[in-house]
Design a protein around this motif. Structure first.
Motif, PDB file in Angstrom:
ATOM      1  N   ALA A   3      31.920  72.456   3.229  1.00 11.55           N
ATOM      2  CA  ALA A   3      31.936  73.876   2.908  1.00 11.55           C
ATOM      3  C   ALA A   3      30.563  74.497   3.102  1.00 11.55           C
ATOM      4  O   ALA A   3      30.433  75.586   3.683  1.00 11.55           O
ATOM      5  CB  ALA A   3      32.399  74.063   1.468  1.00 11.55           C
ATOM      6  N   GLU A   4      29.550  73.826   2.642  1.00 12.22           N
ATOM      7  CA  GLU A   4      28.205  74.411   2.801  1.00 12.22           C
ATOM      8  C   GLU A   4      27.828  74.532   4.273  1.00 12.22           C
ATOM      9  O   GLU A   4      27.269  75.550   4.713  1.00 12.22           O
ATOM     10  CB  GLU A   4      27.170  73.532   2.089  1.00 12.22           C
ATOM     11  CG  GLU A   4      27.260  73.588   0.568  1.00 12.22           C
ATOM     12  CD  GLU A   4      28.306  72.642   0.022  1.00 12.22           C
ATOM     13  OE1 GLU A   4      29.060  72.072   0.841  1.00 12.22           O
ATOM     14  OE2 GLU A   4      28.380  72.484  -1.193  1.00 12.22           O
ATOM     15  N   PHE A   7      29.485  77.369   5.767  1.00 16.59           N
ATOM     16  CA  PHE A   7      28.863  78.611   5.327  1.00 16.59           C
ATOM     17  C   PHE A   7      27.641  78.941   6.162  1.00 16.59           C
ATOM     18  O   PHE A   7      27.482  80.056   6.669  1.00 16.59           O
ATOM     19  CB  PHE A   7      28.506  78.484   3.842  1.00 16.59           C
ATOM     20  CG  PHE A   7      27.607  79.568   3.359  1.00 16.59           C
ATOM     21  CD1 PHE A   7      26.237  79.325   3.145  1.00 16.59           C
ATOM     22  CD2 PHE A   7      28.095  80.839   3.113  1.00 16.59           C
ATOM     23  CE1 PHE A   7      25.423  80.338   2.692  1.00 16.59           C
ATOM     24  CE2 PHE A   7      27.264  81.839   2.662  1.00 16.59           C
ATOM     25  CZ  PHE A   7      25.908  81.589   2.434  1.00 16.59           C
TER      26      PHE A   7
ATOM     27  N   MET C 124      34.478  82.969   7.318  1.00 18.45           N
ATOM     28  CA  MET C 124      34.572  82.201   6.076  1.00 18.45           C
ATOM     29  C   MET C 124      36.011  82.038   5.663  1.00 18.45           C
ATOM     30  O   MET C 124      36.469  80.955   5.317  1.00 18.45           O
ATOM     31  CB  MET C 124      33.775  82.915   4.973  1.00 18.45           C
ATOM     32  CG  MET C 124      32.290  82.780   5.113  1.00 18.45           C
ATOM     33  SD  MET C 124      31.761  81.069   5.051  1.00 18.45           S
ATOM     34  CE  MET C 124      31.952  80.740   3.320  1.00 18.45           C
ATOM     35  N   THR C 127      37.899  79.599   8.121  1.00 17.21           N
ATOM     36  CA  THR C 127      37.565  78.175   8.146  1.00 17.21           C
ATOM     37  C   THR C 127      37.735  77.528   6.777  1.00 17.21           C
ATOM     38  O   THR C 127      37.979  76.331   6.684  1.00 17.21           O
ATOM     39  CB  THR C 127      36.117  77.965   8.609  1.00 17.21           C
ATOM     40  OG1 THR C 127      35.282  78.809   7.823  1.00 17.21           O
ATOM     41  CG2 THR C 127      35.975  78.315  10.062  1.00 17.21           C
ATOM     42  N   HIS C 128      37.626  78.320   5.749  1.00 20.23           N
ATOM     43  CA  HIS C 128      37.772  77.708   4.435  1.00 20.23           C
ATOM     44  C   HIS C 128      39.205  77.619   3.974  1.00 20.23           C
ATOM     45  O   HIS C 128      39.486  77.014   2.957  1.00 20.23           O
ATOM     46  CB  HIS C 128      36.961  78.499   3.406  1.00 20.23           C
ATOM     47  CG  HIS C 128      35.549  78.030   3.339  1.00 20.23           C
ATOM     48  ND1 HIS C 128      35.038  77.322   2.298  1.00 20.23           N
ATOM     49  CD2 HIS C 128      34.550  78.167   4.232  1.00 20.23           C
ATOM     50  CE1 HIS C 128      33.759  77.044   2.544  1.00 20.23           C
ATOM     51  NE2 HIS C 128      33.452  77.544   3.707  1.00 20.23           N
ATOM     52  N   THR C 131      42.272  72.862   4.746  1.00 25.90           N
ATOM     53  CA  THR C 131      41.840  71.553   5.224  1.00 25.90           C
ATOM     54  C   THR C 131      43.104  70.781   5.540  1.00 25.90           C
ATOM     55  O   THR C 131      44.039  70.740   4.753  1.00 25.90           O
ATOM     56  CB  THR C 131      41.024  70.823   4.144  1.00 25.90           C
ATOM     57  OG1 THR C 131      41.708  71.018   2.900  1.00 25.90           O
ATOM     58  CG2 THR C 131      39.620  71.328   4.054  1.00 25.90           C
TER      59      THR C 131
END
Lengths: 97, 740, 192
Positions: A3-4, A7, C124, C127-128, C131
């Motif tokens: 996640a980082e 980001f 964001m 892609t977030h 999963t």
């Protein structure tokens, strides 16, 4: 760390876009494009950690192509500079149709 | 149930018909023979080039060097030709056409006569059902089934006899009349085609087949009226005829639509069987009959669509005789007689038919009083007599109307062919001297009885016949019509009905009065015609006079035959008091199976007119006729008549009559010009040029270029702009993913 | 690897704080360098800041168990591509800051920043979002693989088998690029 990394990648990509939109110097715009490619590389590498080594292979290819692209692109800029004595994008508008 | 009735009727007519197996099985050959003539003559015409000829008005503009056929005869419109009589070269295939043209028609007449004989021996008027020969299924679309079938009953037999008989005589006459015309085979081709279509009309077993013939004769009329089309006036006359006919045809079509949508059949037997379902005096059946009558008004030249017939005189005279006297214009009368079962169910429509017929009769007769062109007089006479026929069939006296149709065919054809003889002689005289005078104007004639004695006598016979003088043909038929109207005014379903608040009885009495007045005028104008043409001093001119002579026997022969028929033709349907001349009511008995029921429905049990009243009416009619003749003889002095060149314009009411009540001018101003202006101004300039060419065609081109210009504006050549657009696109695409 | 030697990286069940700290440090420096890169007037300065960004990205790659890629990043990207950029800048004598003409107006900048923020937000979100569980490798898989075979082997074993065609084509591409660059930049002899 996925996640980082994503980001940071997004931030870098956005910065690259802003640079492309804002700058008028052709070389700087080109370098912003390289920045965007790097951001994408970071994304791929982050995903490679989670999903397998194919991501790294892709990064490998991206780098190769970026190299080729940089070479050709800079050659074009040189040729352009020879004819126009400027690399300001505002003045390069022969494509106007 | 409708289908059962239809099938039963059809089965009846085929299975046990008395004509089955007789010569009537060659019925199909009757129209096919003229069609064959058309094909052969048409081929002859196509395989020979067109040359300008003597009677062709366009001869005016040609100089002699151009002519291949050495034709330099001038008609009266030609300019300055010398008077050497050059030999005429007839059309190459003239001899062949002379044989084929009348020949096929003679064969057709012989066949018709044979079938008639077979019909008589099979019972004649006693054969109840029509003989229907079905050839193939023409239309089978959903509910609509129309067969290509011919229907032979007493009415169509009668019509066939008239068509082929009078037609043959006119074909023979044409051989002499048109002998020098360069379009000789074309003429006979068209004439044969016309006979074919007319036979189709009377033989058709259903309304659509009748309509094919109906339209076909309209086309042939157009072709023949405009036969000498190089003169624009002739072509215009042809167009006028066709267009006026078309207006009527629209009405006919609507009537057919109404019939089909309500009865789901269009064959005569089918409609006859199912007609009862429409309801007596219902709005529907009245509407159907009125629309049918609109078609008749167009084809048979009634008010308001008669305007084409006087112009149709631009065609050759035998054409006027055949088409516009004996056959085509009678198609409307035939239609009403065919649809007798419908008309007798609609008394209001019958009133309309009678009144329009009567008004047309007197209207046209009044115009005929002041016409100078001999053919125009006869044209208006035809319109007037057609009015009489409609008075007859409209009042439910179908036999009377058809009877007048037959007798009129005889004497009107005789009158036209006789006038053709006269015109032929005048033409010959004029081109001998190179004069350009009007060969058809009565003011240029006079005293022709010395030069054309045979024609003179025969035309007097025809005049007496048309005026209604006994014992000639017209007397019996006209008297029967007037007597029937009078009787029905007293007692009939029509008398019981009312139109516009006035009782049918009053209408019919009015029609009777109009009919009598028209009879008076008929006698007057016909006598006038005879006086100015054949009596008195000759006004043709000194040099021309010696060239006036009788037509050859090939033309006079048919005249004699018609003259004979004009004498005895009336004896077909003798009233009871004239029983010494032959069988009483022959035609009535003959036509009884076809129209008898409808006739009976109209008079519905009225008492027989008393013999006293009958004699009174007859005597009155004869009196009127003789009064008209004497009036004309007394008042009209041919000696005082100036020639056309010297004649001054008419004054007062006479002028109105001579200009035909200015109807053509009124139509032009009220109908034609507005349409032309609308077409030109609105439809052409507005819609076609402005909307379609401008907005749609050029507009779409402009729009394309505009869109392209917008697109080109996007191609600024500025990389920065491209980058913006690129990023914007990415945002949008990603946005789609985000939102999803 | 001999047993007992300290692992090259920790299995990623629990991350030591220092790891996370340094990850953030390198990331932050990369971002700051990028921002500085975009806002420099002088092309040389911008290029150098970009080089710095790339160094930090290389560090991130190493921390993400892509040591080979990290090395390649420094060698190729920072060491070759950016050097070419600097060569061109020097060649065309563009090194000086072009004060007035380079950067666009304020309004444009604000819109561009707005677009940048929007783009960032979208990326964001995308892609977030998901999963993909089925293909997620277990924690620390890459690290253990590298401990066994080294950092290069995983890539090369796939590169020369599964992606061989792409590899060959890329080599052709490089050839084309070299030829193209030479032709494009060649000084044309004025024949007119």
């Amino acid at each position: 760390m996925l996640a980082e990394a994503l980001f940071f990648s997004a931030v870098l990509f956005a910065i690259g876009v802003v640079g492309v939109l804002t700058r008028r110097n052709a070389i700087i715009v080109f370098m912003c494009v390289e920045l965007m490619l790097n951001a994408v590389n970071l994304t791929f590498v982050a995903f490679a950690q989670a999903y397998g080594v194919a991501g790294q292979v892709f990064v490998f290819f991206v780098m190769t192509v970026a190299a080729a692209e940089a070479a050709v692109g800079l050659a074009i800029i040189i040729a352009l500079f020879r004819h126009r004595q400027t690399i300001d994008l505002e003045h390069i508008n022969i494509l106007k149709g | 149930m409708l289908l059962l009735a239809q099938a039963a009727a059809a089965a009846d007519s085929l299975a046990t018909h008395p004509l089955q197996g007789t010569v009537a099985r060659w019925l199909w050959a009757v129209p096919m023979l003229p069609l064959l003539g058309f094909v052969l003559n048409g081929a002859l015409s196509l395989f020979s080039a067109y040359h300008v000829g003597p009677a062709d008005p366009s001869a005016a503009g040609h100089d002699h060097a151009d002519h291949v056929a050495h034709v330099d005869h001038a008609d009266h419109a030609a300019a300055g030709h010398d008077d050497d009589h050059h030999p005429v070269v007839r059309h190459r295939f003239a001899a062949l056409s002379s044989i084929i043209g009348p020949g096929v028609l003679l064969l057709a007449f012989a066949l018709v006569a044979a079938i008639w004989a077979a019909m008589r021996s099979a019972g004649g008027g006693a054969i109840e059902a029509p003989y229907v020969q079905r050839y193939f299924s023409w239309i089978a679309a959903g509910d609509l089934h129309i067969d290509a079938a011919f229907q032979l009953d007493q009415l169509s037999m009668l019509m066939m006899l008239v068509i082929t008989g009078v037609g043959t005589l006119i074909h023979v006459f044409s051989v002499g009349y048109m002998r020098d015309d360069p379009g000789y085979p074309r003429y006979f081709a068209y004439l044969n085609l016309f006979v074919f279509f007319m036979l189709l009309l009377v033989l058709g077993a259903s309304y659509p087949l009748l309509f094919i013939g109906w339209e076909g004769v309209g086309v042939c009329s157009y072709l023949l009226i405009g036969f000498w089309f190089s003169d624009k006036a002739n072509a215009d006359a042809g167009k006028k005829a066709f267009i006026a006919n078309r207006v009527g045809d629209a009405g006919f079509l609507i009537a057919m639509f109404l019939l089909f949508s309500n009865l789901h059949t269009l064959s005569f037997t089918g409609v006859h069987a199912a007609a009862g379902g429409l309801g007596f005096d219902s709005a529907l059946v009245t509407t159907i009959c009125l629309f049918l009558f609109v078609g008749c008004a167009g084809k048979s030249a009634q008010i308001p669509l008669y305007v084409w017939l006087p112009d149709a005189m631009a065609g050759p005279t035998p054409v006027s005789a055949l088409i516009h006297a004996a056959t085509m214009v009678t198609a409307g009368v035939y239609l009403v007689a065919r649809s007798s079962f419908l008309f007798s169910m609609a008394p209001v429509a019958q009133i309309v038919v009678v009144m329009i017929g009567a008004l047309t009769a007197i209207f046209a007769a009044s115009i005929g009083l002041k016409q100078w062109d001999i053919k125009k007089v006869l044209a208006y006479s035809t319109i007037s007599q057609l009015g009489y026929m409609f008075v007859g069939v409209g009042s439910g006296a179908y036999v009377a109307g058809v009877f007048h149709l037959v007798t009129h065919a005889f004497f009107k054809a005789l009158l036209f062919l006789g006038s053709g003889s006269v015109i032929f002689a005048m033409h010959a005289a004029y081109h001998h001297t190179g004069s350009h005078e009007d060969a058809q104007d009565m003011r240029n004639m006079g005293g022709l009885r010395r030069m054309l004695p045979v024609t003179w006598i025969l035309m007097w016979i025809a005049t007496l016949a048309i005026s209604g003088v006994p014992p000639f043909a017209g007397f019996f038929s006209k008297d029967e019509i007037l007597g029937s109207v009078f009787a029905r005014a007293q007692h009939s379903t029509i008398a019981d009905a009312s139109l516009l608040g006035i009782s049918g009885s009053a209408w019919l009495y009015a029609a009777y009065v109009l009919g009598v007045a028209a009879a008076f005028m008929t006698a007057v104008y016909m006598t006038r015609l005879m006086l100015y043409t054949f009596h008195g001093p000759n006004r043709t001119g000194e040099r021309e006079r010696e060239h006036l002579h009788e037509a050859p026997w090939i033309m006079t022969g048919p005249l004699v035959v018609l003259g004979l028929l004009s004498v005895v033709g009336g004896w077909l349907n003798l009233p009871s008091f004239a029983s010494m001349l032959g069988s009483v009511g022959g035609l009535e008995r003959w036509l009884d199976p076809v129209v008898g029921a409808a006739t009976a429905q109209t008079v519905a049990g009225a008492a027989e007119t008393s013999p006293g009243l009958e004699y009174g009416l007859v005597g009155f009619a004869v009196l009127i006729a003789l009064a008209g003749i004497l009036f004309a003889v007394a008042r009209l002095k041919p000696e005082r008549l100036p020639t056309k060149a010297q004649a001054g314009p008419e004054r007062g009411f006479a002028r109105v009559l001579e200009h035909k009540y200015y109807v053509d001018e009124i139509y032009d101003d009220a109908v034609v010009q507005p349409i032309v202006k609308t077409s030109r101004g609105l439809l052409w300039r507005g819609v076609d040029v402005g909307l379609i060419d401008g907005a749609m065609v050029r507009g779409s081109a402009w729009l394309t270029r505009f869109v392209g210009w917008i697109g080109s504006e996007f191609q600024s050549g500025q990389l920065g702009t491209y980058a913006w657009v690129l990023v914007a696109g990415v945002l949008v695409v990603l946005g789609a993913f985000t939102i999803r | 690897m001999p047993p007992g030697s300290p692992p090259l990286s920790m299995p990623h069940g629990t991350l030591p704080l220092s790891y996370t700290f340094f990850f953030y440090v390198f990331g932050a420096i990369a971002v700051v360098s990028a921002i500085l890169f975009v806002t420099r007037k002088s092309p040389v300065a911008a290029a150098l800041w970009l080089v710095n960004t790339m160094f930090n990205l290389a560090a991130l790659y190493v921390m993400l168990d892509a040591q080979f890629i990290g090395a390649i990043q420094v060698l190729v990207y920072a060491g070759a591509i950016m050097v070419v950029f600097l060569f061109v800048i020097m060649l065309l004598n563009l090194g000086h800051a072009d004060a007035t003409t380079d950067i666009r107006g304020v309004g444009t900048k604000l819109v561009a920043i707005a677009i940048g923020i929007a783009l960032f937000a979208e990326i964001m979100t995308v892609t977030h979002g998901h999963t993909i569980g089925q293909i997620t490798l277990p924690q620390g898989y890459a690290a253990t693989q590298i401990m066994r075979t080294g950092a290069v082997a995983p890539i090369s074993s796939v590169l020369f088998t599964q992606y061989l065609v792409a590899f060959e084509i890329t080599s052709v591409l490089l050839l084309a690029a070299v030829v193209g660059a030479v032709i494009l930049a060649k000084r044309k002899d004025d024949a007119r």
